[in-house]
Motif scaffolding. Sequence first.
Motif, PDB file in Angstrom:
ATOM      1  N   PRO A   1       0.825  -1.207   0.000  1.00  0.00           N
ATOM      2  CA  PRO A   1       0.000   0.000   0.000  1.00  0.00           C
ATOM      3  C   PRO A   1       0.866   1.266   0.000  1.00  0.00           C
TER       4      PRO A   1
ATOM      5  N   SER B   1      -3.355  12.001  -3.558  1.00  0.00           N
ATOM      6  CA  SER B   1      -3.473  10.582  -3.214  1.00  0.00           C
ATOM      7  C   SER B   1      -3.856   9.776  -4.448  1.00  0.00           C
ATOM      8  N   PHE B   2      -4.771  10.332  -5.239  1.00  0.00           N
ATOM      9  CA  PHE B   2      -5.175   9.644  -6.471  1.00  0.00           C
ATOM     10  C   PHE B   2      -3.969   9.490  -7.405  1.00  0.00           C
TER      11      PHE B   2
ATOM     12  N   HIS C   1      -4.499   5.098  -0.622  1.00  0.00           N
ATOM     13  CA  HIS C   1      -5.886   4.967  -0.175  1.00  0.00           C
ATOM     14  C   HIS C   1      -6.059   5.382   1.274  1.00  0.00           C
TER      15      HIS C   1
ATOM     16  N   GLN D   1     -15.485   5.535   0.236  1.00  0.00           N
ATOM     17  CA  GLN D   1     -15.469   4.505  -0.800  1.00  0.00           C
ATOM     18  C   GLN D   1     -15.970   5.078  -2.127  1.00  0.00           C
TER      19      GLN D   1
ATOM     20  N   PHE E   1     -12.378   5.017  -6.903  1.00  0.00           N
ATOM     21  CA  PHE E   1     -11.208   5.339  -6.084  1.00  0.00           C
ATOM     22  C   PHE E   1     -11.637   5.539  -4.630  1.00  0.00           C
ATOM     23  N   ASP E   2     -10.930   4.853  -3.724  1.00  0.00           N
ATOM     24  CA  ASP E   2     -11.238   4.961  -2.291  1.00  0.00           C
ATOM     25  C   ASP E   2     -10.155   5.765  -1.591  1.00  0.00           C
ATOM     26  N   LEU E   3     -10.564   6.594  -0.633  1.00  0.00           N
ATOM     27  CA  LEU E   3      -9.576   7.338   0.147  1.00  0.00           C
ATOM     28  C   LEU E   3     -10.134   7.707   1.517  1.00  0.00           C
ATOM     29  N   GLU E   4      -9.328   7.450   2.551  1.00  0.00           N
ATOM     30  CA  GLU E   4      -9.652   7.920   3.897  1.00  0.00           C
ATOM     31  C   GLU E   4      -8.548   8.875   4.337  1.00  0.00           C
TER      32      GLU E   4
END
Lengths: 207, 465
Positions: free
Chosen positions: B89, B125-126, B131, B163, B170-173
């Motif tokens: 990751p 981030s993308f 993620h 989500q 594309f997921d990101l926290e």
Amino acid sequence: MPKAQNIFRDDVKRLRPKLTVLEKNIASPVTPGSRFFPPFEITQELENKAASRIGQYPSEESRSAVLPLLHEVQHKFGFISLESIDWVAKRLNIEPIKVVEVVTFYPGFRQKAPGRLHVRVCRTLSCAMGGSHNLMDKLCAITGIDRAEADGHKDPISVSPCGNFSVEYAECLASCGTAPVCLVNDDFHEGITADKAADLLESYENA
Amino acid sequence: MSDVNYISGKEPHEKEYRLIFKNVDREGWDTSIDRYLQEGGYEMLKKSLGMEPKAVIAEVKTSGLRGRGGAGFPTGVKWGFIPPTNTKPVYLICNGDESEPGTFKDRYILHQDPHQLIEGMAISSFAVGAHIAYIYIREEFPEAAIILEKAIAEAHEKGFLGQNIQGSGFDLEIYVHRGAAAYICGEETGLIESLEGKRPYPRIKPPFFPAAMGLYMCPTIVNNVESLCHVVHILKMGGEEYVKLGTPRNSGTRILCVSGDVKNSGYFEVEVGKVTFRELLYDMCGGPKDGREFKAVIPGGSSSKILRCNESFKIGRGDDAKDLEFWDLPLDFDTLAAAGSMAGSGGVIVMDDSRKMSWVLNNITHFYAHESCGQCTPCREGSTWMRKISDRLANGTATPDDVDTLEEVAYQIDGKTICAFGEASAWPVEAMIDKYRDELIADTSEENRFRSEERVEQEKFLSKS
């Protein structure tokens, strides 16, 4: 090789009742400010907050939550006590020394109770040029704090005899353009020259 | 209850070019997502999600954006260092530890325009394929941590985080991680150690370059708050257009934070290299305080080398070389490096003729002695020695030899430590001795020592801080 077992303070006490080195160096001496903070207690609220903080990190990397957990403890109980170190260690399943090393390194964690109002005065260049040393002197004069024993590294916090106030020098609070600045608990104040010190403390009278 | 009135409607100076600080101090602006969306907020995130991640990185490379944290390393190039064969990751970390004395730009972004940062982080981030992203924010910004967590929750609600963002898959926290008042956490590997829950001892590079072995030994990109905000504007303008701002190799805008002995201190967002010291300190800051003259300037945070206001410099090489007075130096990365200092984090600290240099030096060495993490011996011991010697200089008990000893100690730290803190603590001392040796030595003579009451004051301060 067998996995090293976590040794908690109770075990240590049982094994070597006279071991006080840790306590001498880490244990938080009671200050006049202690009466404003509840004794450390594991509440459901604390457990819930801890669980949500731990959830921010990958499950196998829960050690990352040491700082957030200590912040939760300090916010509620005023400082980091030995009991809370044990709790954080147990909660994250790491040895207590790994929490102790963090507490003793970061100036942001206190090892003794501050006053009800903890004032952190910026000492770094721009604020010093703006008069933060005068501000500190004035705060001490108003609150009756004696900073003769204070030591920037080992014992930075001085508490007033009534326990209402405590002061500490902080390094750069990142607002050099509005020097001198200080933090009172979590509130930020800018442009606090020595003549505004009394007004600043007064504004918290009913807080 | 805080007496900070962040939104005051202060007008930007006419020489400013506001990009990042467009909404800072703006009348009627607030930190809510609704207000941000009204002005086309999160449009660039939507646009980037329709692009290839590689295209976003290419755009940032084209823009020539250089990191605004201090080292000035090209951001796009940094992103490109993630190994192409990576299967672990990837993490993105926003460095909000802003702790370089003299710097206060990130404070205003974090407190007044949190969504700009979140959008920039989401795009970045993308681009790098992260993620999970963390905002490492310094402990001294408790209010900002609350503002950011609220902003993150709002962005979640509107579907800009979480989500399957905007149906792109594309997921990101993003999480907020508070530090605990340690300067060394601004160093990227120290920050990573701190985020792992340890003492922030910086890692040795090589092999621990964060882009390959960072957080949890996974590829990690660490960018400054301001750099991440620039990404939004690069996508908005296009890299080709953005690179036209500023000067060649120093593209875009940057925020200069002026503090110390000037009439109007504050922050000014200008095109990089388009403003000289004369324009900055006289036109924008209103000149010296009444009856005073400018003496010296620290151009990029307290670890950059001090410059005398009556110096002149030879800038450029070969036929292009020219002599420039201090006042005509433009504030960009390359010129300040050529002048022997650095643009650093943009924190300009100004001193006038009322300041004793031994006092200034003493204040700076106290800072570095307090903040040295203690991992490398030259820095741990050296910073304390420098503090002790400068204590003597400041309270008038030094001998002329002490200046030489101090210089020797500084050169023994420089280049002999794991991280750049060694240089950060040694450079100000080296430069101060280089530029003000005579004044420091004169301070050691009997007649120039502090008058007795001043000396008592000094000693009181030295014993306490």
